[in-house]
Design an enzyme around this catalytic site. Sequence first.
Site, PDB file in Angstrom:
ATOM      1  N   CYS A  92      -7.516 -17.091 -98.187  1.00 16.05           N
ATOM      2  CA  CYS A  92      -6.436 -16.792 -99.127  1.00 16.05           C
ATOM      3  C   CYS A  92      -5.392 -16.037 -98.307  1.00 16.05           C
ATOM      4  O   CYS A  92      -5.069 -16.474 -97.200  1.00 16.05           O
ATOM      5  CB  CYS A  92      -6.948 -15.982-100.323  1.00 16.05           C
ATOM      6  SG  CYS A  92      -7.964 -14.558 -99.904  1.00 16.05           S
ATOM      7  N   LYS A  93      -4.867 -14.933 -98.775  1.00 18.19           N
ATOM      8  CA  LYS A  93      -3.920 -14.173 -97.955  1.00 18.19           C
ATOM      9  C   LYS A  93      -4.651 -13.146 -97.098  1.00 18.19           C
ATOM     10  O   LYS A  93      -4.492 -13.103 -95.883  1.00 18.19           O
ATOM     11  CB  LYS A  93      -2.871 -13.483 -98.832  1.00 18.19           C
ATOM     12  CG  LYS A  93      -1.744 -12.854 -98.026  1.00 18.19           C
ATOM     13  CD  LYS A  93      -0.553 -12.493 -98.890  1.00 18.19           C
ATOM     14  CE  LYS A  93      -0.855 -11.341 -99.811  1.00 18.19           C
ATOM     15  NZ  LYS A  93       0.354 -10.887-100.540  1.00 18.19           N
TER      16      LYS A  93
END
Length: 611
Positions: free
Chosen positions: A263-264
Amino acid sequence: MSSESPNLPAAAGTVPDNHPPPPPVVTAAEAGSDDSPKGVASKLSAAGISNWAKNLKVPQPFASTQNDSGVENTEKSAFAKFTSGLGIRLSPKSPQTNDTTTEGTSSATESSFIGTITKGLVDTSKNAVKAVQVKARHAVSQNKRRYQEGGFDLDLTYITENIIAMGFPAGDMSSGFFGYVEGFYRNQMEEVINFLETQHKGKYKVYNLCSERLYDVSLFEGKVASFPFDDHNCPPIHLVTSFCQSAYSWLKEDIENVVVVHCKAGMARTGLMICSLLLYLKFFPTAEECMDFYNQKRCVDGKGLVLPSQIRYVKYFERILTYFNGENQPGRRCMLRGFRLHRCPYWIRPSITISDHNGVLFTTKKHPRTKDLSPEDFWFSAPKKGVMVFALPGEPGLTELAGDFKIQFHDRQGDFYCWLNTTMMENRVILKTSELDGFDKRKLPSPGFMVEVVLADINATIPTNPSSETASKTPEETSAANSSPVDGSASVPGPDKETENPDKDDVFSDNEGDSTGPTKTTSSASSQTPEAKKSADETAVLTKATEKVSISGNKGSSQPVQGVTVSKGEATEKPSGAGVNASSSSESEFKVMAADASVFSFGDEDDFESD
Protein backbone atom coordinates in the site's frame (compact mmCIF):
# COMPACT_ATOMS: atom_id res chain seq x y z
CA MET A 1 109.65 49.29 -31.14
CA SER A 2 109.66 45.76 -32.21
CA SER A 3 112.02 44.93 -29.38
CA GLU A 4 109.47 46.15 -26.83
CA SER A 5 106.46 44.39 -28.30
CA PRO A 6 107.12 41.04 -26.59
CA ASN A 7 106.93 42.79 -23.22
CA LEU A 8 103.72 44.77 -23.96
CA PRO A 9 101.13 42.08 -23.22
CA ALA A 10 102.49 41.70 -19.73
CA ALA A 11 102.12 45.44 -19.10
CA ALA A 12 98.65 45.75 -20.56
CA GLY A 13 97.05 45.84 -17.14
CA THR A 14 99.34 48.71 -15.90
CA VAL A 15 98.89 51.34 -18.62
CA PRO A 16 99.70 54.80 -17.06
CA ASP A 17 96.99 57.48 -17.01
CA ASN A 18 97.02 60.22 -19.74
CA HIS A 19 99.05 57.99 -22.06
CA PRO A 20 97.13 55.58 -24.22
CA PRO A 21 98.73 52.21 -24.54
CA PRO A 22 100.86 51.67 -27.62
CA PRO A 23 99.00 50.36 -30.61
CA PRO A 24 101.10 47.23 -30.79
CA VAL A 25 99.72 46.14 -27.40
CA VAL A 26 96.16 46.01 -28.53
CA THR A 27 96.96 44.59 -31.93
CA ALA A 28 99.05 41.89 -30.38
CA ALA A 29 96.40 41.07 -27.89
CA GLU A 30 93.42 41.17 -30.25
CA ALA A 31 94.74 40.36 -33.67
CA GLY A 32 97.26 37.63 -33.00
CA SER A 33 101.05 37.20 -32.87
CA ASP A 34 102.11 38.75 -36.19
CA ASP A 35 105.53 40.43 -35.33
CA SER A 36 106.60 41.30 -38.83
CA PRO A 37 107.31 44.98 -39.58
CA LYS A 38 104.59 44.92 -42.15
CA GLY A 39 102.08 43.69 -39.67
CA VAL A 40 103.10 46.28 -37.08
CA ALA A 41 102.73 49.08 -39.62
CA SER A 42 99.25 47.96 -40.51
CA LYS A 43 98.32 47.95 -36.86
CA LEU A 44 99.52 51.55 -36.44
CA SER A 45 97.35 52.77 -39.29
CA ALA A 46 94.19 54.85 -38.64
CA ALA A 47 91.91 51.93 -39.27
CA GLY A 48 93.85 49.80 -36.90
CA ILE A 49 93.76 52.44 -34.17
CA SER A 50 90.03 52.82 -34.71
CA ASN A 51 89.46 49.10 -34.37
CA TRP A 52 91.62 49.06 -31.31
CA ALA A 53 89.64 51.89 -29.72
CA LYS A 54 86.42 50.04 -30.31
CA ASN A 55 87.79 46.85 -28.88
CA LEU A 56 89.20 48.69 -25.91
CA LYS A 57 85.69 49.00 -24.31
CA VAL A 58 85.32 45.34 -23.80
CA PRO A 59 88.35 44.54 -21.68
CA GLN A 60 88.29 47.82 -19.77
CA PRO A 61 85.84 46.68 -17.01
CA PHE A 62 87.74 43.46 -16.79
CA ALA A 63 90.99 45.36 -16.40
CA SER A 64 89.56 47.69 -13.82
CA THR A 65 87.98 44.88 -11.88
CA GLN A 66 91.32 43.24 -11.49
CA ASN A 67 92.50 46.19 -9.39
CA ASP A 68 89.34 46.35 -7.23
CA SER A 69 89.29 44.98 -3.73
CA GLY A 70 88.16 41.45 -3.00
CA VAL A 71 84.94 42.72 -1.43
CA GLU A 72 83.98 44.75 -4.50
CA ASN A 73 84.74 41.82 -6.76
CA THR A 74 82.58 39.64 -4.57
CA GLU A 75 79.68 42.15 -4.61
CA LYS A 76 79.88 42.74 -8.32
CA SER A 77 80.24 39.09 -8.99
CA ALA A 78 77.15 38.37 -6.90
CA PHE A 79 75.26 41.24 -8.54
CA ALA A 80 76.34 40.08 -11.96
CA LYS A 81 75.21 36.58 -11.19
CA PHE A 82 71.85 37.89 -9.93
CA THR A 83 71.30 40.16 -12.92
CA SER A 84 72.43 37.52 -15.34
CA GLY A 85 70.08 35.02 -13.76
CA LEU A 86 67.25 37.55 -13.75
CA GLY A 87 67.95 38.35 -17.34
CA ILE A 88 67.71 34.74 -18.28
CA ARG A 89 64.29 34.49 -16.58
CA LEU A 90 62.91 37.82 -17.77
CA SER A 91 64.54 38.15 -21.14
CA PRO A 92 62.01 38.18 -23.99
CA LYS A 93 64.58 36.53 -26.14
CA SER A 94 64.49 33.37 -24.09
CA PRO A 95 63.14 30.35 -25.94
CA GLN A 96 59.28 30.29 -26.20
CA THR A 97 59.14 26.54 -26.04
CA ASN A 98 60.02 26.44 -22.37
CA ASP A 99 57.38 29.09 -21.49
CA THR A 100 54.66 27.24 -23.38
CA THR A 101 55.57 24.00 -21.70
CA THR A 102 55.61 25.69 -18.30
CA GLU A 103 52.27 27.40 -18.91
CA GLY A 104 50.73 24.14 -20.15
CA THR A 105 52.02 22.32 -17.12
CA SER A 106 50.66 25.04 -14.81
CA SER A 107 47.24 25.00 -16.52
CA ALA A 108 47.09 21.23 -16.34
CA THR A 109 48.05 21.34 -12.69
CA GLU A 110 45.41 23.97 -11.93
CA SER A 111 42.73 22.08 -13.88
CA SER A 112 43.62 18.87 -12.11
CA PHE A 113 43.45 20.61 -8.74
CA ILE A 114 40.06 22.23 -9.47
CA GLY A 115 38.73 18.94 -10.81
CA THR A 116 39.86 17.14 -7.69
CA ILE A 117 38.21 19.74 -5.46
CA THR A 118 34.98 19.66 -7.50
CA LYS A 119 34.86 15.87 -7.53
CA GLY A 120 35.48 15.81 -3.82
CA LEU A 121 32.68 18.28 -3.19
CA VAL A 122 30.28 16.36 -5.44
CA ASP A 123 31.16 13.05 -3.82
CA THR A 124 30.81 14.57 -0.38
CA SER A 125 27.43 16.07 -1.31
CA LYS A 126 26.23 12.76 -2.73
CA ASN A 127 27.36 10.91 0.34
CA ALA A 128 25.71 13.49 2.59
CA VAL A 129 22.45 13.34 0.63
CA LYS A 130 22.55 9.55 0.64
CA ALA A 131 23.17 9.51 4.37
CA VAL A 132 20.23 11.85 4.97
CA GLN A 133 18.11 9.78 2.60
CA VAL A 134 18.94 6.57 4.43
CA LYS A 135 18.09 8.18 7.76
CA ALA A 136 14.81 9.51 6.35
CA ARG A 137 13.86 6.09 4.99
CA HIS A 138 14.65 4.39 8.26
CA ALA A 139 12.66 7.04 10.14
CA VAL A 140 9.65 6.52 7.87
CA SER A 141 9.97 2.75 8.24
CA GLN A 142 9.58 3.18 12.00
CA ASN A 143 9.01 -0.28 13.46
CA LYS A 144 8.95 -2.19 10.17
CA ARG A 145 11.63 -4.70 9.28
CA ARG A 146 13.82 -3.81 6.29
CA TYR A 147 15.55 -6.00 3.73
CA GLN A 148 19.30 -5.25 3.99
CA GLU A 149 21.06 -7.97 2.04
CA GLY A 150 23.05 -8.06 -1.19
CA GLY A 151 23.60 -4.30 -1.20
CA PHE A 152 19.86 -3.55 -0.94
CA ASP A 153 18.22 -1.47 1.76
CA LEU A 154 14.46 -1.61 1.22
CA ASP A 155 11.30 -1.30 3.29
CA LEU A 156 10.46 -4.88 2.39
CA THR A 157 9.83 -8.09 4.31
CA TYR A 158 9.37 -11.74 3.38
CA ILE A 159 6.23 -12.83 5.24
CA THR A 160 6.68 -16.27 3.70
CA GLU A 161 8.98 -17.44 0.92
CA ASN A 162 6.32 -16.53 -1.63
CA ILE A 163 4.56 -13.56 0.00
CA ILE A 164 6.36 -10.21 0.24
CA ALA A 165 5.14 -7.04 1.97
CA MET A 166 6.74 -3.72 1.08
CA GLY A 167 6.24 0.04 1.07
CA PHE A 168 5.17 2.02 -1.99
CA PRO A 169 7.78 2.08 -4.81
CA ALA A 170 8.07 5.85 -5.28
CA GLY A 171 10.40 8.18 -7.14
CA ASP A 172 8.90 7.85 -10.62
CA MET A 173 7.06 10.72 -12.32
CA SER A 174 4.28 8.35 -13.36
CA SER A 175 3.18 8.49 -9.70
CA GLY A 176 2.71 12.25 -9.89
CA PHE A 177 4.68 15.00 -8.18
CA PHE A 178 4.10 13.77 -4.64
CA GLY A 179 4.89 10.21 -5.66
CA TYR A 180 8.14 11.45 -7.15
CA VAL A 181 9.06 13.41 -4.01
CA GLU A 182 8.22 10.42 -1.81
CA GLY A 183 11.07 8.61 -3.51
CA PHE A 184 13.40 10.54 -1.21
CA TYR A 185 12.15 8.75 1.90
CA ARG A 186 10.35 5.68 0.56
CA ASN A 187 11.46 2.77 -1.60
CA GLN A 188 13.07 3.93 -4.84
CA MET A 189 11.33 2.51 -7.88
CA GLU A 190 14.63 1.68 -9.61
CA GLU A 191 15.95 -0.13 -6.56
CA VAL A 192 12.73 -2.15 -6.19
CA ILE A 193 12.81 -3.15 -9.87
CA ASN A 194 16.49 -4.08 -9.54
CA PHE A 195 15.70 -6.22 -6.50
CA LEU A 196 12.82 -8.07 -8.14
CA GLU A 197 14.73 -8.61 -11.38
CA THR A 198 17.72 -9.89 -9.43
CA GLN A 199 15.94 -12.11 -6.93
CA HIS A 200 12.74 -13.17 -8.73
CA LYS A 201 13.15 -12.44 -12.42
CA GLY A 202 10.02 -13.40 -14.31
CA LYS A 203 8.47 -14.93 -11.19
CA TYR A 204 6.87 -11.97 -9.43
CA LYS A 205 3.53 -10.15 -9.51
CA VAL A 206 2.88 -6.83 -7.76
CA TYR A 207 -0.41 -6.03 -5.98
CA ASN A 208 -1.09 -2.32 -5.46
CA LEU A 209 -3.64 -1.53 -2.72
CA CYS A 210 -3.30 2.28 -2.91
CA SER A 211 -6.26 4.34 -4.02
CA GLU A 212 -4.18 7.53 -3.80
CA ARG A 213 -1.05 6.44 -5.73
CA LEU A 214 -0.60 4.72 -9.07
CA TYR A 215 2.38 4.19 -11.37
CA ASP A 216 3.19 2.97 -14.85
CA VAL A 217 2.59 -0.79 -14.79
CA SER A 218 5.08 -1.24 -17.64
CA LEU A 219 7.85 -0.58 -15.12
CA PHE A 220 7.12 -4.07 -13.76
CA GLU A 221 6.60 -5.52 -17.23
CA GLY A 222 2.84 -5.20 -16.81
CA LYS A 223 2.66 -7.71 -13.95
CA VAL A 224 0.67 -5.43 -11.65
CA ALA A 225 -2.83 -5.90 -10.22
CA SER A 226 -4.71 -3.13 -8.42
CA PHE A 227 -7.15 -3.67 -5.52
CA PRO A 228 -7.50 -0.11 -4.21
CA PHE A 229 -9.12 1.18 -1.03
CA ASP A 230 -8.49 4.21 1.17
CA ASP A 231 -5.85 4.48 3.85
CA HIS A 232 -7.01 3.83 7.45
CA ASN A 233 -10.17 2.22 6.10
CA CYS A 234 -11.53 -1.18 5.13
CA PRO A 235 -12.14 -2.56 1.64
CA PRO A 236 -15.45 -3.85 0.35
CA ILE A 237 -15.66 -7.37 1.72
CA HIS A 238 -15.89 -8.84 -1.77
CA LEU A 239 -12.57 -7.16 -2.68
CA VAL A 240 -10.78 -9.31 -0.10
CA THR A 241 -12.14 -12.47 -1.68
CA SER A 242 -11.19 -11.32 -5.18
CA PHE A 243 -7.65 -10.50 -4.06
CA CYS A 244 -7.14 -13.90 -2.46
CA GLN A 245 -8.43 -15.70 -5.54
CA SER A 246 -6.11 -13.70 -7.82
CA ALA A 247 -3.04 -14.25 -5.64
CA TYR A 248 -3.78 -17.97 -5.32
CA SER A 249 -4.09 -18.32 -9.10
CA TRP A 250 -0.65 -16.73 -9.58
CA LEU A 251 1.07 -18.73 -6.86
CA LYS A 252 -0.18 -22.11 -8.04
CA GLU A 253 1.21 -21.56 -11.57
CA ASP A 254 4.79 -22.01 -10.40
CA ILE A 255 6.26 -23.04 -7.08
CA GLU A 256 8.80 -20.19 -7.38
CA ASN A 257 6.22 -17.48 -8.06
CA VAL A 258 5.94 -14.70 -5.48
CA VAL A 259 3.34 -12.03 -4.79
CA VAL A 260 4.53 -8.56 -3.74
CA VAL A 261 1.83 -6.68 -1.84
CA HIS A 262 2.09 -3.00 -1.01
CA CYS A 263 0.00 0.00 0.00
CA LYS A 264 1.65 3.33 0.88
CA ALA A 265 3.36 2.41 4.13
CA GLY A 266 3.16 -1.31 3.45
CA MET A 267 1.76 -2.20 6.85
CA ALA A 268 -1.99 -1.82 7.66
CA ARG A 269 -3.84 -2.30 4.38
CA THR A 270 -1.10 -4.70 3.29
CA GLY A 271 -1.54 -6.59 6.55
CA LEU A 272 -5.30 -6.92 6.12
CA MET A 273 -4.90 -8.49 2.68
CA ILE A 274 -1.91 -10.70 3.51
CA CYS A 275 -3.57 -12.05 6.68
CA SER A 276 -6.67 -12.85 4.64
CA LEU A 277 -4.46 -14.58 2.06
CA LEU A 278 -2.78 -16.64 4.79
CA LEU A 279 -6.24 -17.74 5.89
CA TYR A 280 -7.26 -18.50 2.32
CA LEU A 281 -4.10 -20.58 1.75
CA LYS A 282 -4.68 -22.33 5.10
CA PHE A 283 -1.32 -21.41 6.59
CA PHE A 284 -3.13 -21.09 9.93
CA PRO A 285 -6.61 -22.18 11.03
CA THR A 286 -7.69 -18.93 12.69
CA ALA A 287 -7.56 -15.23 11.95
CA GLU A 288 -5.82 -14.50 15.26
CA GLU A 289 -2.91 -16.80 14.41
CA CYS A 290 -2.54 -15.27 10.95
CA MET A 291 -2.45 -11.75 12.35
CA ASP A 292 0.05 -12.68 15.06
CA PHE A 293 2.32 -14.29 12.47
CA TYR A 294 2.14 -11.30 10.14
CA ASN A 295 2.77 -8.79 12.94
CA GLN A 296 5.88 -10.61 14.10
CA LYS A 297 7.26 -10.96 10.58
CA ARG A 298 6.56 -7.42 9.42
CA CYS A 299 7.32 -5.36 12.53
CA VAL A 300 10.02 -5.39 15.15
CA ASP A 301 7.54 -4.66 17.93
CA GLY A 302 4.79 -6.90 16.55
CA LYS A 303 2.42 -3.99 15.87
CA GLY A 304 1.60 -4.17 12.20
CA LEU A 305 -2.15 -4.64 11.86
CA VAL A 306 -3.58 -2.59 14.73
CA LEU A 307 -6.70 -0.77 13.47
CA PRO A 308 -9.76 -2.40 15.09
CA SER A 309 -11.91 -2.22 11.95
CA GLN A 310 -9.22 -3.85 9.80
CA ILE A 311 -8.80 -6.59 12.38
CA ARG A 312 -12.60 -7.01 12.36
CA TYR A 313 -12.58 -7.46 8.58
CA VAL A 314 -9.99 -10.24 8.76
CA LYS A 315 -12.35 -12.00 11.15
CA TYR A 316 -15.25 -11.32 8.79
CA PHE A 317 -13.29 -13.06 6.04
CA GLU A 318 -12.69 -15.98 8.37
CA ARG A 319 -16.47 -16.32 8.72
CA ILE A 320 -16.88 -16.21 4.95
CA LEU A 321 -14.42 -19.09 4.59
CA THR A 322 -16.06 -21.02 7.42
CA TYR A 323 -19.75 -20.52 6.74
CA PHE A 324 -19.95 -19.56 3.07
CA ASN A 325 -17.10 -21.63 1.60
CA GLY A 326 -15.26 -18.48 0.56
CA GLU A 327 -18.09 -17.20 -1.63
CA ASN A 328 -19.21 -13.57 -1.57
CA GLN A 329 -22.63 -12.99 -0.06
CA PRO A 330 -25.09 -10.23 -0.94
CA GLY A 331 -25.42 -7.51 1.66
CA ARG A 332 -28.26 -7.96 4.13
CA ARG A 333 -30.69 -5.05 3.91
CA CYS A 334 -31.20 -3.37 7.27
CA MET A 335 -32.42 -0.12 8.75
CA LEU A 336 -30.14 1.73 11.14
CA ARG A 337 -32.42 2.60 14.04
CA GLY A 338 -30.08 4.62 16.23
CA PHE A 339 -27.31 4.58 18.83
CA ARG A 340 -26.77 4.31 22.55
CA LEU A 341 -23.63 5.62 24.24
CA HIS A 342 -22.98 3.70 27.44
CA ARG A 343 -21.11 5.22 30.38
CA CYS A 344 -20.95 8.39 28.39
CA PRO A 345 -19.26 11.37 30.08
CA TYR A 346 -20.62 14.86 29.54
CA TRP A 347 -17.79 15.83 27.18
CA ILE A 348 -18.76 13.25 24.55
CA ARG A 349 -21.59 14.59 22.40
CA PRO A 350 -20.60 13.77 18.82
CA SER A 351 -22.26 14.52 15.52
CA ILE A 352 -22.73 11.50 13.27
CA THR A 353 -21.99 10.61 9.65
CA ILE A 354 -23.01 7.31 8.06
CA SER A 355 -21.42 6.35 4.74
CA ASP A 356 -20.51 3.43 2.53
CA HIS A 357 -18.10 2.99 -0.36
CA ASN A 358 -20.40 5.00 -2.62
CA GLY A 359 -20.73 8.09 -0.45
CA VAL A 360 -22.52 9.64 2.52
CA LEU A 361 -25.87 8.11 3.50
CA PHE A 362 -26.78 10.21 6.54
CA THR A 363 -25.25 13.05 8.50
CA THR A 364 -26.63 15.09 11.37
CA LYS A 365 -25.00 18.15 9.82
CA LYS A 366 -27.36 18.05 6.83
CA HIS A 367 -30.48 16.22 7.94
CA PRO A 368 -33.45 18.63 8.06
CA ARG A 369 -34.30 17.75 11.66
CA THR A 370 -30.80 18.02 13.11
CA LYS A 371 -28.78 20.38 10.91
CA ASP A 372 -29.77 23.44 12.98
CA LEU A 373 -29.17 21.71 16.31
CA SER A 374 -25.95 21.31 18.22
CA PRO A 375 -24.97 17.75 19.24
CA GLU A 376 -25.92 18.56 22.82
CA ASP A 377 -29.49 19.07 21.60
CA PHE A 378 -30.06 15.81 19.75
CA TRP A 379 -28.42 13.46 22.27
CA PHE A 380 -30.79 12.72 25.16
CA SER A 381 -30.47 10.91 28.45
CA ALA A 382 -32.09 7.50 28.69
CA PRO A 383 -33.77 6.29 31.91
CA LYS A 384 -30.67 4.30 32.70
CA LYS A 385 -28.01 6.52 34.20
CA GLY A 386 -25.01 7.29 32.02
CA VAL A 387 -26.69 6.30 28.74
CA MET A 388 -27.22 8.77 25.90
CA VAL A 389 -29.55 7.96 23.00
CA PHE A 390 -29.82 9.20 19.43
CA ALA A 391 -32.66 8.39 17.02
CA LEU A 392 -35.16 10.19 14.81
CA PRO A 393 -38.64 10.13 16.42
CA GLY A 394 -41.42 9.40 13.99
CA GLU A 395 -39.10 7.95 11.35
CA PRO A 396 -38.32 4.29 10.65
CA GLY A 397 -34.61 4.89 11.13
CA LEU A 398 -31.64 6.96 10.12
CA THR A 399 -30.84 5.26 6.83
CA GLU A 400 -31.06 1.97 5.01
CA LEU A 401 -27.92 -0.18 4.92
CA ALA A 402 -26.72 -3.15 2.91
CA GLY A 403 -23.26 -4.64 3.27
CA ASP A 404 -20.30 -2.46 4.29
CA PHE A 405 -20.91 0.82 6.09
CA LYS A 406 -18.92 3.29 8.15
CA ILE A 407 -20.04 5.15 11.28
CA GLN A 408 -18.00 8.25 12.04
CA PHE A 409 -18.42 10.26 15.22
CA HIS A 410 -17.17 13.85 15.04
CA ASP A 411 -16.26 15.26 18.42
CA ARG A 412 -14.28 18.26 19.63
CA GLN A 413 -11.93 15.96 21.53
CA GLY A 414 -11.17 13.89 18.43
CA ASP A 415 -13.03 11.84 15.86
CA PHE A 416 -13.53 8.09 16.10
CA TYR A 417 -15.16 5.65 13.71
CA CYS A 418 -15.76 2.03 12.79
CA TRP A 419 -16.48 -0.14 9.74
CA LEU A 420 -19.16 -2.83 9.94
CA ASN A 421 -20.94 -5.21 7.59
CA THR A 422 -24.64 -5.99 7.88
CA THR A 423 -24.22 -9.58 6.68
CA MET A 424 -21.56 -10.33 9.29
CA MET A 425 -23.15 -8.68 12.33
CA GLU A 426 -26.18 -8.99 14.58
CA ASN A 427 -28.89 -6.37 14.78
CA ARG A 428 -27.46 -5.17 18.05
CA VAL A 429 -23.71 -4.65 18.47
CA ILE A 430 -21.86 -3.05 21.38
CA LEU A 431 -18.36 -1.75 20.62
CA LYS A 432 -15.79 -1.00 23.30
CA THR A 433 -13.20 1.74 22.95
CA SER A 434 -10.65 -0.85 21.84
CA GLU A 435 -12.95 -1.66 18.92
CA LEU A 436 -13.27 1.95 17.70
CA ASP A 437 -10.70 3.37 15.30
CA GLY A 438 -8.97 6.51 16.51
CA PHE A 439 -10.50 6.54 19.99
CA ASP A 440 -7.11 5.93 21.61
CA LYS A 441 -5.86 9.26 20.17
CA ARG A 442 -8.47 11.36 21.94
CA LYS A 443 -7.33 13.95 24.44
CA LEU A 444 -9.52 12.87 27.36
CA PRO A 445 -9.85 9.27 28.56
CA SER A 446 -13.30 7.73 28.89
CA PRO A 447 -13.06 4.49 30.86
CA GLY A 448 -15.89 2.07 30.24
CA PHE A 449 -17.29 4.02 27.30
CA MET A 450 -19.16 1.89 24.73
CA VAL A 451 -21.15 2.49 21.55
CA GLU A 452 -24.23 0.42 20.84
CA VAL A 453 -25.43 0.18 17.23
CA VAL A 454 -29.06 -0.86 16.75
CA LEU A 455 -30.27 -2.25 13.42
CA ALA A 456 -33.55 -3.74 12.29
CA ASP A 457 -34.44 -5.97 9.39
CA ILE A 458 -35.89 -3.91 6.59
CA ASN A 459 -39.25 -5.75 6.73
CA ALA A 460 -39.66 -5.28 10.48
CA THR A 461 -38.64 -1.65 10.76
CA ILE A 462 -42.07 -0.27 11.74
CA PRO A 463 -43.98 -2.82 13.84
CA THR A 464 -47.63 -2.23 14.55
CA ASN A 465 -49.80 -2.52 17.64
CA PRO A 466 -52.09 -5.57 17.20
CA SER A 467 -54.36 -4.58 20.12
CA SER A 468 -55.28 -1.30 18.51
CA GLU A 469 -58.26 -0.84 16.25
CA THR A 470 -56.00 1.10 13.88
CA ALA A 471 -53.03 -1.21 14.00
CA SER A 472 -52.58 -0.95 10.27
CA LYS A 473 -52.22 2.83 10.31
CA THR A 474 -48.69 4.03 9.56
CA PRO A 475 -46.95 7.04 11.17
CA GLU A 476 -47.21 8.88 7.84
CA GLU A 477 -50.99 8.49 7.90
CA THR A 478 -51.15 9.59 11.50
CA SER A 479 -49.00 12.63 10.81
CA ALA A 480 -51.52 13.77 8.21
CA ALA A 481 -54.01 14.28 11.03
CA ASN A 482 -51.81 17.05 12.45
CA SER A 483 -53.23 19.57 9.98
CA SER A 484 -56.57 19.83 11.86
CA PRO A 485 -57.28 20.35 15.56
CA VAL A 486 -58.28 17.33 17.61
CA ASP A 487 -61.83 17.08 18.94
CA GLY A 488 -62.13 18.47 22.45
CA SER A 489 -63.96 15.36 23.65
CA ALA A 490 -60.83 13.26 23.28
CA SER A 491 -60.24 10.97 26.21
CA VAL A 492 -56.89 11.08 27.96
CA PRO A 493 -55.33 7.75 28.96
CA GLY A 494 -54.95 7.21 32.64
CA PRO A 495 -51.58 7.90 34.20
CA ASP A 496 -51.36 4.29 35.33
CA LYS A 497 -51.15 3.15 31.72
CA GLU A 498 -48.36 5.55 30.99
CA THR A 499 -46.29 4.55 33.97
CA GLU A 500 -46.63 0.84 33.40
CA ASN A 501 -44.25 0.81 30.41
CA PRO A 502 -42.45 4.15 30.36
CA ASP A 503 -39.64 3.04 28.08
CA LYS A 504 -41.65 1.33 25.37
CA ASP A 505 -42.79 2.79 22.10
CA ASP A 506 -44.54 1.12 19.22
CA VAL A 507 -42.57 2.97 16.57
CA PHE A 508 -39.14 2.15 18.00
CA SER A 509 -39.86 -1.44 19.01
CA ASP A 510 -38.01 -4.18 17.17
CA ASN A 511 -40.55 -6.78 18.23
CA GLU A 512 -44.30 -6.61 17.89
CA GLY A 513 -44.74 -8.28 21.24
CA ASP A 514 -42.81 -5.45 22.91
CA SER A 515 -45.17 -2.82 21.59
CA THR A 516 -47.33 -1.51 24.45
CA GLY A 517 -48.44 1.94 23.37
CA PRO A 518 -51.98 3.14 24.21
CA THR A 519 -54.80 2.42 21.78
CA LYS A 520 -56.75 4.89 19.74
CA THR A 521 -60.49 5.39 20.37
CA THR A 522 -63.06 6.10 17.70
CA SER A 523 -63.08 9.80 18.58
CA SER A 524 -59.35 10.61 18.99
CA ALA A 525 -55.89 9.85 17.70
CA SER A 526 -53.42 7.88 19.77
CA SER A 527 -51.63 10.11 22.23
CA GLN A 528 -48.49 7.98 22.04
CA THR A 529 -48.10 8.17 18.24
CA PRO A 530 -44.97 10.29 17.63
CA GLU A 531 -46.52 12.47 14.94
CA ALA A 532 -49.73 13.27 16.88
CA LYS A 533 -48.17 16.11 18.91
CA LYS A 534 -51.24 18.29 18.74
CA SER A 535 -53.49 16.04 20.85
CA ALA A 536 -54.21 16.89 24.44
CA ASP A 537 -52.69 13.60 25.50
CA GLU A 538 -49.22 15.04 24.74
CA THR A 539 -49.55 17.17 27.85
CA ALA A 540 -49.77 14.10 30.03
CA VAL A 541 -46.85 12.54 28.20
CA LEU A 542 -44.66 15.57 28.81
CA THR A 543 -45.70 15.74 32.45
CA LYS A 544 -44.91 12.11 33.11
CA ALA A 545 -41.65 12.32 31.16
CA THR A 546 -40.57 15.27 33.26
CA GLU A 547 -41.27 13.32 36.43
CA LYS A 548 -39.44 10.21 35.26
CA VAL A 549 -36.40 11.56 33.48
CA SER A 550 -33.89 14.13 34.63
CA ILE A 551 -33.73 16.44 31.69
CA SER A 552 -32.21 19.47 33.32
CA GLY A 553 -29.50 21.05 31.19
CA ASN A 554 -31.00 19.85 27.90
CA LYS A 555 -32.31 22.56 25.66
CA GLY A 556 -34.59 20.15 23.87
CA SER A 557 -36.54 19.43 27.04
CA SER A 558 -37.60 22.95 27.85
CA GLN A 559 -38.32 24.62 24.54
CA PRO A 560 -41.10 22.31 23.26
CA VAL A 561 -43.29 22.93 26.30
CA GLN A 562 -43.62 26.59 25.29
CA GLY A 563 -45.55 25.56 22.21
CA VAL A 564 -48.27 23.73 24.18
CA THR A 565 -51.28 25.56 25.61
CA VAL A 566 -53.30 23.63 28.18
CA SER A 567 -56.35 24.67 30.20
CA LYS A 568 -57.87 22.70 33.04
CA GLY A 569 -60.73 20.61 31.84
CA GLU A 570 -59.82 21.10 28.20
CA ALA A 571 -58.34 18.51 25.94
CA THR A 572 -57.40 20.87 23.13
CA GLU A 573 -54.03 22.30 22.18
CA LYS A 574 -53.02 25.26 20.05
CA PRO A 575 -50.67 24.39 17.21
CA SER A 576 -47.14 25.15 18.33
CA GLY A 577 -45.84 25.69 14.81
CA ALA A 578 -48.51 28.04 13.54
CA GLY A 579 -47.12 30.56 11.09
CA VAL A 580 -43.70 28.95 10.74
CA ASN A 581 -42.23 26.93 7.91
CA ALA A 582 -41.97 23.16 7.74
CA SER A 583 -38.33 23.14 8.85
CA SER A 584 -39.08 24.98 12.08
CA SER A 585 -42.09 22.74 12.68
CA SER A 586 -39.97 19.65 12.18
CA GLU A 587 -37.33 20.90 14.58
CA SER A 588 -39.93 21.77 17.22
CA GLU A 589 -41.58 18.40 16.73
CA PHE A 590 -38.25 16.66 17.22
CA LYS A 591 -37.75 18.47 20.52
CA VAL A 592 -41.27 17.63 21.70
CA MET A 593 -40.75 13.96 20.99
CA ALA A 594 -37.28 14.04 22.50
CA ALA A 595 -38.65 15.44 25.74
CA ASP A 596 -40.26 12.07 26.32
CA ALA A 597 -37.44 9.58 26.74
CA SER A 598 -39.80 6.70 25.95
CA VAL A 599 -39.73 7.50 22.24
CA PHE A 600 -36.04 6.57 22.19
CA SER A 601 -36.56 2.99 23.25
CA PHE A 602 -35.71 0.35 20.64
CA GLY A 603 -37.96 -2.39 21.98
CA ASP A 604 -35.10 -4.32 23.56
CA GLU A 605 -35.19 -2.76 27.02
CA ASP A 606 -35.49 -6.13 28.76
CA ASP A 607 -32.19 -7.24 27.28
CA PHE A 608 -30.78 -3.79 27.78
CA GLU A 609 -31.54 -3.79 31.51
CA SER A 610 -29.94 -7.21 31.87
CA ASP A 611 -26.67 -5.81 30.62
